[in-house]
Structures are given as C-alpha cells and as structure tokens.
Design a protein around this motif. Structure first.
Motif, mmCIF file in Angstrom:
data_model
loop_
_atom_site.group_PDB
_atom_site.id
_atom_site.type_symbol
_atom_site.label_atom_id
_atom_site.label_comp_id
_atom_site.label_asym_id
_atom_site.label_seq_id
_atom_site.Cartn_x
_atom_site.Cartn_y
_atom_site.Cartn_z
ATOM 1 N N TRP A 194 -36.132 49.844 -7.758
ATOM 2 C CA TRP A 194 -34.772 49.340 -7.511
ATOM 3 C C TRP A 194 -34.062 49.049 -8.837
ATOM 4 O O TRP A 194 -32.898 49.413 -9.038
ATOM 5 C CB TRP A 194 -34.865 48.084 -6.649
ATOM 6 C CG TRP A 194 -33.586 47.321 -6.505
ATOM 7 C CD1 TRP A 194 -33.236 46.175 -7.146
ATOM 8 C CD2 TRP A 194 -32.462 47.660 -5.674
ATOM 9 N NE1 TRP A 194 -31.982 45.777 -6.763
ATOM 10 C CE2 TRP A 194 -31.482 46.664 -5.869
ATOM 11 C CE3 TRP A 194 -32.192 48.707 -4.799
ATOM 12 C CZ2 TRP A 194 -30.259 46.689 -5.216
ATOM 13 C CZ3 TRP A 194 -30.974 48.728 -4.147
ATOM 14 C CH2 TRP A 194 -30.029 47.730 -4.345
ATOM 15 N N ALA A 195 -34.765 48.380 -9.760
ATOM 16 C CA ALA A 195 -34.165 48.028 -11.046
ATOM 17 C C ALA A 195 -33.808 49.278 -11.853
ATOM 18 O O ALA A 195 -32.738 49.349 -12.481
ATOM 19 C CB ALA A 195 -35.121 47.136 -11.838
ATOM 20 N N ASP A 196 -34.701 50.290 -11.848
ATOM 21 C CA ASP A 196 -34.429 51.531 -12.578
ATOM 22 C C ASP A 196 -33.183 52.227 -12.040
ATOM 23 O O ASP A 196 -32.366 52.764 -12.801
ATOM 24 C CB ASP A 196 -35.632 52.474 -12.476
ATOM 25 C CG ASP A 196 -36.828 51.981 -13.277
ATOM 26 O OD1 ASP A 196 -37.953 52.426 -12.981
ATOM 27 O OD2 ASP A 196 -36.627 51.155 -14.185
ATOM 28 N N LYS A 197 -33.059 52.233 -10.724
ATOM 29 C CA LYS A 197 -31.900 52.882 -10.099
ATOM 30 C C LYS A 197 -30.602 52.175 -10.486
ATOM 31 O O LYS A 197 -29.599 52.805 -10.817
ATOM 32 C CB LYS A 197 -32.067 52.876 -8.572
ATOM 33 C CG LYS A 197 -30.935 53.586 -7.839
ATOM 34 C CD LYS A 197 -31.164 53.580 -6.339
ATOM 35 C CE LYS A 197 -30.886 52.219 -5.753
ATOM 36 N NZ LYS A 197 -30.896 52.238 -4.255
ATOM 37 N N LEU A 198 -30.645 50.837 -10.470
ATOM 38 C CA LEU A 198 -29.433 50.065 -10.777
ATOM 39 C C LEU A 198 -29.113 50.026 -12.260
ATOM 40 O O LEU A 198 -27.953 49.842 -12.647
ATOM 41 C CB LEU A 198 -29.582 48.635 -10.248
ATOM 42 C CG LEU A 198 -29.034 48.354 -8.835
ATOM 43 C CD1 LEU A 198 -27.529 48.454 -8.830
ATOM 44 C CD2 LEU A 198 -29.618 49.292 -7.810
ATOM 45 N N ASP A 199 -30.123 50.195 -13.112
ATOM 46 C CA ASP A 199 -29.903 50.123 -14.555
ATOM 47 C C ASP A 199 -28.910 51.180 -15.010
ATOM 48 O O ASP A 199 -27.923 50.898 -15.691
ATOM 49 C CB ASP A 199 -31.244 50.289 -15.269
ATOM 50 C CG ASP A 199 -31.092 50.177 -16.782
ATOM 51 O OD1 ASP A 199 -30.278 49.339 -17.227
ATOM 52 O OD2 ASP A 199 -31.768 50.933 -17.508
ATOM 53 N N SER A 200 -29.169 52.426 -14.628
ATOM 54 C CA SER A 200 -28.294 53.524 -15.018
ATOM 55 C C SER A 200 -26.888 53.333 -14.443
ATOM 56 O O SER A 200 -25.876 53.533 -15.134
ATOM 57 C CB SER A 200 -28.893 54.842 -14.538
ATOM 58 O OG SER A 200 -28.015 55.907 -14.803
ATOM 59 N N LEU A 201 -26.833 52.917 -13.175
ATOM 60 C CA LEU A 201 -25.544 52.744 -12.515
ATOM 61 C C LEU A 201 -24.706 51.660 -13.169
ATOM 62 O O LEU A 201 -23.518 51.848 -13.453
ATOM 63 C CB LEU A 201 -25.779 52.420 -11.039
ATOM 64 C CG LEU A 201 -24.531 52.138 -10.212
ATOM 65 C CD1 LEU A 201 -23.631 53.364 -10.147
ATOM 66 C CD2 LEU A 201 -24.918 51.693 -8.803
ATOM 67 N N THR A 202 -25.304 50.496 -13.419
ATOM 68 C CA THR A 202 -24.531 49.373 -13.969
ATOM 69 C C THR A 202 -24.082 49.639 -15.401
ATOM 70 O O THR A 202 -22.996 49.210 -15.808
ATOM 71 C CB THR A 202 -25.359 48.072 -13.916
ATOM 72 O OG1 THR A 202 -26.640 48.282 -14.535
ATOM 73 C CG2 THR A 202 -25.578 47.631 -12.476
ATOM 74 N N ARG A 203 -24.910 50.356 -16.186
ATOM 75 C CA ARG A 203 -24.500 50.669 -17.561
ATOM 76 C C ARG A 203 -23.280 51.577 -17.567
ATOM 77 O O ARG A 203 -22.352 51.404 -18.345
ATOM 78 C CB ARG A 203 -25.658 51.319 -18.326
ATOM 79 C CG ARG A 203 -26.590 50.292 -18.965
ATOM 80 C CD ARG A 203 -27.599 50.889 -19.921
ATOM 81 N NE ARG A 203 -28.737 51.472 -19.200
ATOM 82 C CZ ARG A 203 -29.093 52.735 -19.289
ATOM 83 N NH1 ARG A 203 -28.397 53.570 -20.034
ATOM 84 N NH2 ARG A 203 -30.140 53.191 -18.621
ATOM 85 N N THR A 204 -23.287 52.552 -16.668
ATOM 86 C CA THR A 204 -22.131 53.452 -16.562
ATOM 87 C C THR A 204 -20.902 52.715 -16.051
ATOM 88 O O THR A 204 -19.792 52.863 -16.572
ATOM 89 C CB THR A 204 -22.467 54.616 -15.600
ATOM 90 O OG1 THR A 204 -23.606 55.311 -16.103
ATOM 91 C CG2 THR A 204 -21.295 55.574 -15.496
ATOM 92 N N ALA A 205 -21.117 51.886 -15.018
ATOM 93 C CA ALA A 205 -20.000 51.202 -14.368
ATOM 94 C C ALA A 205 -19.304 50.218 -15.291
ATOM 95 O O ALA A 205 -18.072 50.106 -15.295
ATOM 96 C CB ALA A 205 -20.494 50.485 -13.117
ATOM 97 N N THR A 206 -20.085 49.481 -16.082
ATOM 98 C CA THR A 206 -19.488 48.440 -16.920
ATOM 99 C C THR A 206 -18.784 49.000 -18.155
ATOM 100 O O THR A 206 -18.088 48.266 -18.854
ATOM 101 C CB THR A 206 -20.572 47.427 -17.359
ATOM 102 O OG1 THR A 206 -21.685 48.131 -17.944
ATOM 103 C CG2 THR A 206 -21.066 46.615 -16.171
ATOM 104 N N GLN A 207 -18.939 50.290 -18.443
ATOM 105 C CA GLN A 207 -18.196 50.905 -19.553
ATOM 106 C C GLN A 207 -16.705 51.006 -19.219
ATOM 107 O O GLN A 207 -15.852 50.915 -20.102
ATOM 108 C CB GLN A 207 -18.769 52.283 -19.869
ATOM 109 C CG GLN A 207 -20.157 52.245 -20.505
ATOM 110 C CD GLN A 207 -20.759 53.633 -20.673
ATOM 111 O OE1 GLN A 207 -20.089 54.645 -20.409
ATOM 112 N NE2 GLN A 207 -22.018 53.696 -21.120
#
Length: 546
Positions: free
Chosen positions: A91-104
C-alpha cells in the motif's frame, strides 16, 4: 446419523500522508520486543512456580515442551505479522509514487476529476481499511496519529459529491465510461485510470440515488474490466446482479434476462459458514452430511471389548455414529429401572449447571446475561463480562459410594472402554429445561488453559461417555459443528468418544454442543474420564494426531 444394525457393521499533522519512510523492520522489531517480554514472562511464571527445576531432569523436560510450544506460537505470530506488513508495504509503495507526483502540482493534479474522486475515495474509505488492518497495536505512533487525523478526513458526503461530479461531467461532455476509466480525457497532464472497485463504487452511488441509467453504465464498465482479466475483490456475480436489475428498471426486459442468465452461470463462491449457523442447522437436521463412501465404512457389531469376562456370553450392541472423530453408540446399555434410580438420586440435588472457566479451568456456576443471543459470564480475573459457554440446564453429581446402581454403571463404563474409572469425575446427571441447551464447547482443556482441571490432579479429560436417559420428542441432539455430525437422543443408549489423541494432544474436531430441546424432557448423564491411570490401558502414540 446412525447405521443400520447387522452383525458386521464397519480465521500527524493535518493533511500528512505516510510514505514508505515508515520503517517496516522497526515496526517488526517493536512487535518482537513485545513478544519477547510475553514469552519471558511466561517462562518466569513457570520458574517461579517450580524454582528448583535443576533438581529433576524429569521436570526440566517439561520446560522443553513448554518452550517448543512458545516457539511455535512465536513463529505463527511472526508469519501473521509479516503477511500484514507486506500488505502495508504494498500500500505504501503504491501511494509513494502517486503522492510525489500529485504534490508537485496539486491543483493541476486535482484538475482531473478522476483524481479528485479517487482522492476522496482513498481518504474516506481505503485509509480506514488500512487503519483497521493494523489497529491492534494502538501504541504505535503511526496508528495513533492516523486515528487522530481521521477526524479531518473527507466524509461519505464528500465521496458521494465527487462521484456525482464525475457523472455530471460524463453527461455534459458526452464521455463514455471507458474513456473516463482509462483516463483519456482532453487536456490531461496526469493520466489516471480507474479500477473495478472505483467503477463499482460509482455504480453503487448512482444506484442509491435511484439513477439506474448511470448504474448500468458503471456496472457495465466494471464488468468489462473484470472480463479483461483485471484482478479485483469485487466478483462478477455482484456486478451482474446490479447490472441486470438496473437494466430491468429501465424497461429492457430481454437485456435484463440475458445478464440474469449469465449471472446464474457464474460459479458460486464457497462461503465459510459461521459456527453458530452450522450449530443451528445441525440442530434442525440440516447441514453437512457424510458422503456415501464414508458412510459405507460405518458398521454395527456385537461388542465384548476383547473378550471382557462380563460380555463374552452377552456382548452389547455397538453402532458407529461418526468416523472422524470416532463416535460410537452403545444400545440398551442402561435399563429403565437404573435410569429411574439415577433420576431419583439426582432430583433433590439438581442445581444450575456448571461450566469450565476459560481462564482458571475451574468448574463454576456461570452468571448469564443474554445480549444479541449471546451469553456472558463474569471473568473473576478481569472483572469483565466475557462470552460464555451458554448452558441452560440443572445438574447433580453422584458418587459410586451412595448406591450400588452408580457403582455398577461406573464398572460397566470401565469394562466397555477399558479405561480406569478411579481417576474419572463422578457421574454427572443433567436435566434440560425449556429450550435447554449447551452451546459449542470442548470437554478437554486447551493449551491456553494451563490450569484446567489442575485442582483434580488427574490430568486432562481423555474421553467422554454420555448416557441418554430419555427420548426427546423434538430437538435436543448432540452436534459437532466442525465436522457436521448430529447424534440424536435415544433412551437407554450411550455415546462415547476420545477428546485427546493417543499422543495427548487435544482433538479439536470434538467441539460439540447440546441443541435446545424443542418438545419433551431431556435427561442425560455423563462420565468425564481423565488421563491419569490410563498409561497402560491406552499407550501414548508417537505422532501428534495419532
């Protein structure tokens, strides 16, 4: 289930989203430290009870088996924790990529309506699921923080609002469900696709709004993705059910029938039936049945227990009731006159039945309180009410010294089982009242009950002998929910089974219950036979389940 008689019958701060920086190894080490102190505590308790183990190798060997049991429990715990942590890590791995992209570019990211909907869905639903997964450890900082921050998370209303916004955009710009699901929207920078669960959620929200048009669109999209092989916790049967009904509500009967036919062709998932439901089904004569092949291996016979002198000339009738666990019934094993004498002796002493306290192992009268059909008992150690072995009956105990009939009955049990009766408990006589029952329980003490029957000093309950002293017009069966066996009362008969394997390990398939008496009056008497004294009569087996 008896056999036909014949001669030869055989289970943060606001807005902060955790990332994989959460140390899985640290989390596991914290858990292991807790287990270390639990195990150390258990061993210290053993040592405090016997602080002179070094004086006897015989006693020290008991510690090895204790430690072996603890290691087995520890390995089971580690495996369970590793499985849980693996899910958290994924779950954390999946969200890591998403949140890094989203917060840019937060505004640009949320400018895509699918991203906005999925954010609402994650924070309102999926993070709650994650919390439930690891909530057992409330002392962990991450969980505590997550629990506190949940008050700032989106609500059901937010999630529904984001879903309806997607449906509104779909209509206004004439977008098909597949275009939205694959994320192929004009002007998109951060492409995002929808899962089967996302499509299903949109369909359900539309369904709740009696919007069968959009229910059909999104349930059809969920079905399309399932047909394409996407893995999902949502099954086709559920989706087809919604889809066929939504189409029917729009007046398209033929199409609805097509989907209904497809629904009926879907393989049914094997459901795990709760013990309570299995118990009640067996009481009604329903539930698991023995296969014809297994039933063909059951027999009736004339039995003399290896030519016991008492039964060489007049062997008793023995009937196989079940194969695993092996349950036998003895016919015409107690006479009507003996039954009347036992009842006569027991009636003046009948008191509320006792149960074995799950904490102390001591037999005690339970204080019952009915709540949602469950019984509770008062736990003397914690002071709290806990789930009880709900028992509605009165019982009395009869010793061999008070009447020759009791002595004769005890001797009969010894002759037929070959087991020592001097270490057995006294004959217990029970009479069940209106709706009288005894919910599923074990007769033997389990490993988490180290002090079970300690006060008796005769070891665990190796076997159970149960006399039926009355016929019951309806109900009152003895059922074994784990295996599906049901043994029905027949006056003058008795049933017998071993609670422990020859190795001394408990046979968990012997968990049983006394069904409520529907019509009639149920009298039984039982003999609980213990381990001590059986060393030569039933030699120990070398395998755990032997």
């Amino acid at each position: 289930m008896g056999a036909v008689f014949n001669i030869q019958y055989s289970s943060q701060s606001k807005g902060y989203i955790p990332t994989p920086s959460l140390s899985v190894s640290l989390f596991l080490r914290m858990k292991l430290q807790c287990w270390y102190f639990v195990l150390l505590s258990c061993l210290l308790q053993c040592l405090s009870a016997h602080n002179d183990f070094f004086t006897s190798i015989g006693q020290m060997t008991d510690l090895l088996y204790t430690e072996k049991d603890l290691v087995t429990s520890l390995k089971d715990y580690i495996k369970a924790e590793e499985n849980k942590l693996q899910q958290v890590k994924q779950w954390a791995d999946k969200l890591d990529s998403l949140t890094r992209t989203a917060t840019q570019d937060p505004e640009g990211f949320l400018g895509h309506p699918v991203n906005a909907f999925k954010l609402m869905k994650r924070l309102n639903t999926e993070w709650g699921d994650l919390e439930s997964l690891v909530l057992r450890d409330t002392t962990d900082g991450f969980i505590s923080n997550l629990t506190i921050q949940r008050q700032y998370f989106p609500t059901d209303e937010d999630q529904t609002g984001a879903a309806k916004a997607l449906l509104r955009l779909q209509d206004t710009y004439r977008l098909d469900a597949n275009t939205i699901s694959t994320g192929d929207l004009p002007g998109v920078t951060y492409k995002s696709s929808m899962t089967v669960e996302d499509c299903y959620e949109l369909g359900k929200i539309a369904y709740s709004d009696v919007d069968y048009y959009h229910t059909e669109l999104w349930m059809a999209q969920a079905l399309r993705q399932l047909d394409q092989g996407e893995e999902s916790s949502i099954d086709k049967v559920t989706v087809l059910d919604y889809l066929s009904y939504a189409i029917y509500q729009q007046g398209e009967i033929e199409r609805a029938l097509e989907y209904t036919r497809r629904l009926l062709k879907q393989p049914k998932k094997k459901e795990t039936i709760p013990e309570r439901k299995k118990y009640e089904m067996l009481c009604r004569g329903e539930g698991i049945k023995m296969t014809p092949r297994r039933q063909s291996r059951l027999f009736c016979r004339y039995y003399d227990n290896n030519r016991n002198p008492q039964y060489i000339l007049a062997p008793v009738k023995q009937e196989d009731e079940w194969d695993r666990p092996y349950i036998v019934r003895y016919l015409d094993i107690i006479s009507s006159s003996e039954i009347e004498k036992v009842k006569q002796l027991a009636k003046p002493r009948l008191r509320r039945a006792t149960i074995s306290n799950p904490v102390t192992g001591v037999l005690e009268t339970a204080s019952y309180r009915i709540s949602k059909r469950r019984a509770t008992v008062h736990d003397p150690q914690t002071g709290k009410l806990t789930t009880a072995q709900y028992r509605v009956s009165k019982s009395a105990w009869l010793t061999a010294y008070e009447h020759p009939v009791i002595e004769r009955i005890n001797q009969r049990i010894e002759d037929l089982t070959g087991l020592e009766m001097d270490t057995a408990e006294e004959l217990q006589v029970a009479n069940y009242g209106v709706g009288g029952q005894y919910e599923p329980h074990f007769d033997f003490g389990r490993k988490d009950e180290p002090d079970a029957f300690k006060e008796l000093g005769t070891g665990n309950r190796i076997a159970t002998w149960l006399f039926y002293m009355s016929d019951v017009s309806a109900g009152g069966a003895t059922v074994f929910p784990d295996v599906g066996a049901a043994v029905w009362p027949r006056k003058g008969t008795a049933v017998f089974w071993y609670n422990l394997f020859a190795s001394g390990e408990g046979d968990y398939s012997t968990r049983h219950a006394a069904c409520p008496v529907l019509v009639g009056n149920k009298w039984v008497s039982n003999k609980w036979i213990h381990e001590r004294g059986q060393e030569w009569r039933r030699p120990c087996g070398l395998k755990e389940t032997e």
